[in-house]
Design a protein around this motif. Structure first.
Motif, PDB file in Angstrom:
ATOM      1  N   ALA A 117     -95.197 -34.978   8.101  1.00  0.00           N
ATOM      2  CA  ALA A 117     -96.639 -34.989   7.873  1.00  0.00           C
ATOM      3  C   ALA A 117     -97.117 -36.412   7.607  1.00  0.00           C
ATOM      4  O   ALA A 117     -96.515 -37.131   6.818  1.00  0.00           O
ATOM      5  CB  ALA A 117     -97.005 -34.095   6.692  1.00  0.00           C
ATOM      6  N   ALA A 118     -98.167 -36.806   8.285  1.00  0.00           N
ATOM      7  CA  ALA A 118     -98.851 -38.094   8.110  1.00  0.00           C
ATOM      8  C   ALA A 118     -99.918 -38.165   9.184  1.00  0.00           C
ATOM      9  O   ALA A 118     -99.870 -37.410  10.167  1.00  0.00           O
ATOM     10  CB  ALA A 118     -97.896 -39.269   8.241  1.00  0.00           C
ATOM     11  N   ASP A 119    -100.876 -39.061   9.004  1.00  0.00           N
ATOM     12  CA  ASP A 119    -101.860 -39.275  10.062  1.00  0.00           C
ATOM     13  C   ASP A 119    -101.170 -39.954  11.236  1.00  0.00           C
ATOM     14  O   ASP A 119    -101.242 -39.498  12.370  1.00  0.00           O
ATOM     15  CB  ASP A 119    -103.023 -40.120   9.547  1.00  0.00           C
ATOM     16  N   LYS A 120    -100.493 -41.072  10.949  1.00  0.00           N
ATOM     17  CA  LYS A 120     -99.751 -41.804  11.974  1.00  0.00           C
ATOM     18  C   LYS A 120     -98.462 -42.332  11.366  1.00  0.00           C
ATOM     19  O   LYS A 120     -98.420 -42.690  10.190  1.00  0.00           O
ATOM     20  CB  LYS A 120    -100.569 -42.976  12.502  1.00  0.00           C
ATOM     21  N   VAL A 121     -97.414 -42.373  12.184  1.00  0.00           N
ATOM     22  CA  VAL A 121     -96.137 -42.948  11.773  1.00  0.00           C
ATOM     23  C   VAL A 121     -95.773 -43.993  12.813  1.00  0.00           C
ATOM     24  O   VAL A 121     -95.751 -43.711  14.009  1.00  0.00           O
ATOM     25  CB  VAL A 121     -95.023 -41.882  11.677  1.00  0.00           C
ATOM     26  N   PHE A 122     -95.516 -45.213  12.330  1.00  0.00           N
ATOM     27  CA  PHE A 122     -95.167 -46.324  13.214  1.00  0.00           C
ATOM     28  C   PHE A 122     -93.737 -46.734  12.941  1.00  0.00           C
ATOM     29  O   PHE A 122     -93.347 -46.897  11.786  1.00  0.00           O
ATOM     30  CB  PHE A 122     -96.082 -47.531  12.959  1.00  0.00           C
ATOM     31  N   LEU A 123     -92.965 -46.938  13.978  1.00  0.00           N
ATOM     32  CA  LEU A 123     -91.601 -47.429  13.855  1.00  0.00           C
ATOM     33  C   LEU A 123     -91.586 -48.837  14.428  1.00  0.00           C
ATOM     34  O   LEU A 123     -91.878 -49.041  15.604  1.00  0.00           O
ATOM     35  CB  LEU A 123     -90.628 -46.525  14.612  1.00  0.00           C
ATOM     36  N   THR A 124     -91.264 -49.812  13.580  1.00  0.00           N
ATOM     37  CA  THR A 124     -91.296 -51.213  13.963  1.00  0.00           C
ATOM     38  C   THR A 124     -89.898 -51.788  13.842  1.00  0.00           C
ATOM     39  O   THR A 124     -89.201 -51.529  12.857  1.00  0.00           O
ATOM     40  CB  THR A 124     -92.262 -52.000  13.045  1.00  0.00           C
ATOM     41  N   LEU A 125     -89.487 -52.579  14.827  1.00  0.00           N
ATOM     42  CA  LEU A 125     -88.193 -53.245  14.785  1.00  0.00           C
ATOM     43  C   LEU A 125     -88.392 -54.707  14.412  1.00  0.00           C
ATOM     44  O   LEU A 125     -89.166 -55.415  15.063  1.00  0.00           O
ATOM     45  CB  LEU A 125     -87.494 -53.152  16.141  1.00  0.00           C
ATOM     46  N   ASP A 135     -78.503 -39.306  15.658  1.00  0.00           N
ATOM     47  CA  ASP A 135     -78.531 -38.008  15.000  1.00  0.00           C
ATOM     48  C   ASP A 135     -77.458 -37.111  15.587  1.00  0.00           C
ATOM     49  O   ASP A 135     -76.769 -37.477  16.523  1.00  0.00           O
ATOM     50  CB  ASP A 135     -79.916 -37.366  15.085  1.00  0.00           C
ATOM     51  N   GLY A 136     -77.321 -35.935  14.990  1.00  0.00           N
ATOM     52  CA  GLY A 136     -76.317 -34.984  15.432  1.00  0.00           C
ATOM     53  C   GLY A 136     -76.638 -34.401  16.789  1.00  0.00           C
ATOM     54  O   GLY A 136     -77.776 -34.443  17.253  1.00  0.00           O
ATOM     55  N   ALA A 137     -75.620 -33.850  17.415  1.00  0.00           N
ATOM     56  CA  ALA A 137     -75.794 -33.273  18.747  1.00  0.00           C
ATOM     57  C   ALA A 137     -76.624 -31.995  18.705  1.00  0.00           C
ATOM     58  O   ALA A 137     -77.430 -31.744  19.590  1.00  0.00           O
ATOM     59  CB  ALA A 137     -74.429 -32.995  19.374  1.00  0.00           C
ATOM     60  N   GLU A 138     -76.430 -31.169  17.668  1.00  0.00           N
ATOM     61  CA  GLU A 138     -77.158 -29.910  17.576  1.00  0.00           C
ATOM     62  C   GLU A 138     -77.588 -29.665  16.136  1.00  0.00           C
ATOM     63  O   GLU A 138     -76.810 -29.847  15.212  1.00  0.00           O
ATOM     64  CB  GLU A 138     -76.275 -28.745  18.025  1.00  0.00           C
ATOM     65  N   TYR A 139     -78.822 -29.251  15.962  1.00  0.00           N
ATOM     66  CA  TYR A 139     -79.342 -28.891  14.661  1.00  0.00           C
ATOM     67  C   TYR A 139     -80.673 -28.204  14.840  1.00  0.00           C
ATOM     68  O   TYR A 139     -81.277 -28.254  15.890  1.00  0.00           O
ATOM     69  CB  TYR A 139     -79.481 -30.101  13.722  1.00  0.00           C
ATOM     70  N   THR A 140     -81.152 -27.579  13.776  1.00  0.00           N
ATOM     71  CA  THR A 140     -82.449 -26.919  13.776  1.00  0.00           C
ATOM     72  C   THR A 140     -83.278 -27.504  12.655  1.00  0.00           C
ATOM     73  O   THR A 140     -82.812 -27.621  11.520  1.00  0.00           O
ATOM     74  CB  THR A 140     -82.295 -25.409  13.556  1.00  0.00           C
ATOM     75  N   VAL A 141     -84.510 -27.874  12.963  1.00  0.00           N
ATOM     76  CA  VAL A 141     -85.443 -28.382  11.958  1.00  0.00           C
ATOM     77  C   VAL A 141     -86.440 -27.276  11.669  1.00  0.00           C
ATOM     78  O   VAL A 141     -87.075 -26.754  12.581  1.00  0.00           O
ATOM     79  CB  VAL A 141     -86.160 -29.649  12.440  1.00  0.00           C
ATOM     80  N   ALA A 142     -86.567 -26.928  10.390  1.00  0.00           N
ATOM     81  CA  ALA A 142     -87.530 -25.891  10.004  1.00  0.00           C
ATOM     82  C   ALA A 142     -88.940 -26.398  10.228  1.00  0.00           C
ATOM     83  O   ALA A 142     -89.264 -27.516   9.870  1.00  0.00           O
ATOM     84  CB  ALA A 142     -87.325 -25.515   8.548  1.00  0.00           C
ATOM     85  N   ASP A 143     -89.766 -25.572  10.832  1.00  0.00           N
ATOM     86  CA  ASP A 143     -91.160 -25.927  11.062  1.00  0.00           C
ATOM     87  C   ASP A 143     -92.004 -25.190  10.042  1.00  0.00           C
ATOM     88  O   ASP A 143     -92.116 -23.972  10.076  1.00  0.00           O
ATOM     89  CB  ASP A 143     -91.572 -25.543  12.484  1.00  0.00           C
ATOM     90  N   ASP A 144     -92.593 -25.962   9.121  1.00  0.00           N
ATOM     91  CA  ASP A 144     -93.388 -25.326   8.076  1.00  0.00           C
ATOM     92  C   ASP A 144     -94.874 -25.306   8.414  1.00  0.00           C
ATOM     93  O   ASP A 144     -95.711 -25.108   7.553  1.00  0.00           O
ATOM     94  CB  ASP A 144     -93.148 -25.994   6.725  1.00  0.00           C
ATOM     95  N   GLY A 145     -95.199 -25.558   9.685  1.00  0.00           N
ATOM     96  CA  GLY A 145     -96.576 -25.469  10.118  1.00  0.00           C
ATOM     97  C   GLY A 145     -97.365 -26.742   9.919  1.00  0.00           C
ATOM     98  O   GLY A 145     -98.568 -26.749  10.115  1.00  0.00           O
ATOM     99  N   THR A 146     -96.709 -27.839   9.531  1.00  0.00           N
ATOM    100  CA  THR A 146     -97.438 -29.102   9.351  1.00  0.00           C
ATOM    101  C   THR A 146     -97.387 -29.926  10.586  1.00  0.00           C
ATOM    102  O   THR A 146     -96.600 -29.748  11.451  1.00  0.00           O
ATOM    103  CB  THR A 146     -96.867 -29.924   8.175  1.00  0.00           C
TER     104      THR A 146
END
Length: 146
Positions: A117-125, A135-146
């Protein structure tokens, strides 16, 4: 047959684009957001030390293997983060900038960085620094509706 396929493909694209155009996205960016500038800003320094970290500033805290970034601001990550789950969980009006400044972030059981959750997320190098996100090869991220 090819002509029918092309017509169907074009209709599919047309309706897909028409549907996507009806969704209200804010794709406007300020000059500061587009610049990627972060040096000299009030920032939170987070230095990874394997499965722990040192935090200098407000807006981040480590809870088990979860590192939530909960406030608007600039977060500068450096060092090694092993199996830490970095979660952007700010308000829907907050802008969060994550700067990778010589950071290695790995997470075997989930995404290395998850923008919940955020308005905008910036990834800067950071310039002249090597960074790695895995990250891992397989996983599930819970979606809480945000």
């Amino acid at each position: 047959m090819k002509r029918l396929f092309l017509i169907l493909l074009m209709l599919n694209l047309l309706f897909s684009c028409a549907h996507a155009a009806s969704i209200d996205y804010d794709l406007t960016f300020t000059d500061r957001e587009l610049s990627g500038d972060w040096e000299g800003k009030n920032s939170v320094a987070i230095i990874g030390k394997g499965n722990s970290c040192t935090i200098s500033g407000k807006g981040a805290s480590l809870s088990g293997n979860i590192l939530p970034l909960s406030k608007e601001g600039v977060y500068v990550l450096s060092g090694e983060f092993t199996d830490l789950f970095i979660v952007v969980s700010a308000s829907k009006k907050d802008k969060v900038q994550i700067v990778l400044d010589g950071a290695t972030i790995t997470s075997a059981n989930g995404p290395a960085i998850y923008a919940q959750a955020a308005d905008k997320v910036f990834l800067t190098l950071a310039e002249s620094k090597d960074n790695l996100i895995a990250d891992g090869a397989e996983y599930t991220v819970a979606d809480d509706g945000t």
